[in-house]
Design an enzyme around this catalytic site. Structure first.
Site, PDB file in Angstrom:
ATOM      1  N   ASP A  38       0.847  -1.195   0.000  1.00  0.00           N
ATOM      2  CA  ASP A  38       0.000   0.000   0.000  1.00  0.00           C
ATOM      3  C   ASP A  38       0.878   1.240   0.000  1.00  0.00           C
ATOM      4  O   ASP A  38       1.696   1.441   0.904  1.00  0.00           O
ATOM      5  CB  ASP A  38      -0.906  -0.003   1.231  1.00  0.00           C
ATOM      6  CG  ASP A  38      -1.851   1.184   1.227  1.00  0.00           C
ATOM      7  OD1 ASP A  38      -2.910   1.085   0.577  1.00  0.00           O
ATOM      8  OD2 ASP A  38      -1.527   2.214   1.858  1.00  0.00           O
ATOM      9  N   TYR A  43       3.224   9.995   0.906  1.00  0.00           N
ATOM     10  CA  TYR A  43       4.121   9.361   1.864  1.00  0.00           C
ATOM     11  C   TYR A  43       5.587   9.680   1.552  1.00  0.00           C
ATOM     12  O   TYR A  43       6.452   9.474   2.402  1.00  0.00           O
ATOM     13  CB  TYR A  43       3.934   7.845   1.879  1.00  0.00           C
ATOM     14  CG  TYR A  43       2.545   7.377   2.228  1.00  0.00           C
ATOM     15  CD1 TYR A  43       1.607   8.225   2.819  1.00  0.00           C
ATOM     16  CD2 TYR A  43       2.146   6.062   1.961  1.00  0.00           C
ATOM     17  CE1 TYR A  43       0.335   7.780   3.128  1.00  0.00           C
ATOM     18  CE2 TYR A  43       0.872   5.621   2.276  1.00  0.00           C
ATOM     19  CZ  TYR A  43      -0.034   6.480   2.848  1.00  0.00           C
ATOM     20  OH  TYR A  43      -1.304   6.037   3.146  1.00  0.00           O
ATOM     21  N   LYS A  72      -2.575   6.122  -4.253  1.00  0.00           N
ATOM     22  CA  LYS A  72      -3.678   7.036  -3.958  1.00  0.00           C
ATOM     23  C   LYS A  72      -3.475   8.381  -4.644  1.00  0.00           C
ATOM     24  O   LYS A  72      -2.343   8.836  -4.828  1.00  0.00           O
ATOM     25  CB  LYS A  72      -3.793   7.233  -2.441  1.00  0.00           C
ATOM     26  CG  LYS A  72      -3.887   5.929  -1.661  1.00  0.00           C
ATOM     27  CD  LYS A  72      -3.891   6.150  -0.168  1.00  0.00           C
ATOM     28  CE  LYS A  72      -3.752   4.835   0.565  1.00  0.00           C
ATOM     29  NZ  LYS A  72      -2.364   4.326   0.507  1.00  0.00           N
ATOM     30  N   HIS A 105      -7.525   9.625  -2.000  1.00  0.00           N
ATOM     31  CA  HIS A 105      -6.982   9.557  -0.648  1.00  0.00           C
ATOM     32  C   HIS A 105      -7.917  10.180   0.393  1.00  0.00           C
ATOM     33  O   HIS A 105      -8.074   9.661   1.494  1.00  0.00           O
ATOM     34  CB  HIS A 105      -5.613  10.253  -0.605  1.00  0.00           C
ATOM     35  CG  HIS A 105      -4.706   9.733   0.454  1.00  0.00           C
ATOM     36  ND1 HIS A 105      -3.335   9.681   0.310  1.00  0.00           N
ATOM     37  CD2 HIS A 105      -4.948   9.234   1.688  1.00  0.00           C
ATOM     38  CE1 HIS A 105      -2.794   9.176   1.401  1.00  0.00           C
ATOM     39  NE2 HIS A 105      -3.755   8.904   2.260  1.00  0.00           N
TER      40      HIS A 105
END
Length: 328
Positions: A38, A43, A72, A105
């Site tokens: 994931d 990130y 996402k 997201h």
């Protein structure tokens, strides 16, 4: 999933994994048997994930078709004209030709800022929201499926009302809703809502994630809960394995994050035992009623304030799609 694809019940989460550790964690996970990863551009480590996956594929340790890769769409890219460029950037960073799953997201759109800014802010620190509705964004997501860039599409941090909006207007229905989910916040009503509509629920922070930005300073972590630790002793398993087995028996996908090799391996070892019904119900009973409705916040970017007895992100009341607080 509704498109016939098999989504592994356990995946490796990469949120809060720093760049120096992420690649090694992914390689350890592949060797341990993980096939579900994931990711998200926000990130900041998709390049590292991509390098690690490519190395394992090139070495013959895993085939691309055996992997399930999720990413996402970030809030600044909700305009329909930005959706395809966003996924193309992710595919480049991950060194992939397609994603198995692509999620919106958050339901909230941010103003598209200068390059490199993930959360555009006003001078008072509040977020600069855009008025792009998630229904417009969803149309862009559907085009990605038709173009072959993604196999399935879904959402993250959406509540039942927002899901109903999409289901009422879509031509391709969402396959997944990814939300915070653990025994303290078990999302039972949202889970039932999604299950009835063939939407798979994915649990992020399935171990409670005590270091998540919106955790209260004095909050007791679910890993340390007496019920959880007693069950760990009873089954000769770790508290983390008990929590992940709990979700697996519910049919909920979990994406625990770890960069520690032993924990990465242990988190996958949950298919050799089953929680007895009374123990499963004991975990269910831990859900905190005050957590109901904790969805769709940007509380990891803004301080929380109390309005009408509920905690919300300061400034979120000016978001075009506010209020977010449904019961589930």
């Amino acid at each position: 999933l509704r498109n016939g694809t098999n989504m592994p019940l356990i995946g490796l989460g990469t949120w809060k994994s720093n760049n120096n550790e992420t690649g090694d964690a992914v390689k350890v996970a592949v060797d341990a048997g993980y096939r579900h990863f994931d990711c998200a551009p926000v990130y900041g480590n998709e390049i590292e994930v991509g390098n690690a996956l490519k190395a394992k594929i090139d070495n013959g340790d895993v085939n691309r078709q055996d992997l399930f890769i999720t990413s996402k769409l970030w809030n600044t890219m909700h305009a329909i004209s930005d959706v395809r460029p966003a996924v193309e950037k992710t595919l480049t960073d991950l060194q992939l030709d397609y994603l198995d799953l692509y999620l919106i997201h958050f339901p909230t759109a941010f103003r598209k800022p200068e390059s490199g800014v993930t959360v555009p802010r006003n001078s008072d620190g509040s977020i600069q929201y855009a008025d792009t509705h998630y229904l417009e964004t969803w149309r862009g997501m559907e085009e990605l499926v038709r173009a072959g860039l993604v196999k399935a599409i879904g959402v993250s941090n959406f509540n039942s009302k927002q899901l109903s909006d999409i289901l009422s207007h879509c031509t391709i229905a969402p396959s997944v809703n990814q939300v915070e989910c653990h025994p303290y916040h078990n999302q039972q009503q949202l889970y039932e809502f999604c299950k009835q509509r063939d939407i798979v629920l994915t649990a992020y922070a399935p171990l409670g994630s005590k270091d998540r930005p919106w955790a209260k300073p004095d909050e007791v972590g679910v890993l340390d809960d007496r019920v959880v630790t007693e069950l760990a002793n009873k089954y000769n398993k770790s508290p983390a394995q008990i929590l992940l087995r709990y979700q697996a028996q519910r049919g909920i996908v979990s994406i625990p994050k770890s960069v520690t090799p032993a924990r990465i391996r242990d988190n996958l070892q949950i298919f050799d035992f089953q929680l007895q019904m009374q123990d499963f119900e004991a975990l269910n009973s831990l859900s905190k009623s005050q957590n109901r409705g904790r969805l769709c916040w940007c509380s990891w970017t803004l301080p929380l304030i109390e309005v009408d007895g509920k905690l919300i992100s300061k400034g979120s009341e000016v978001c075009p799609l506010y209020p977010f607080h449904e019961l589930y």
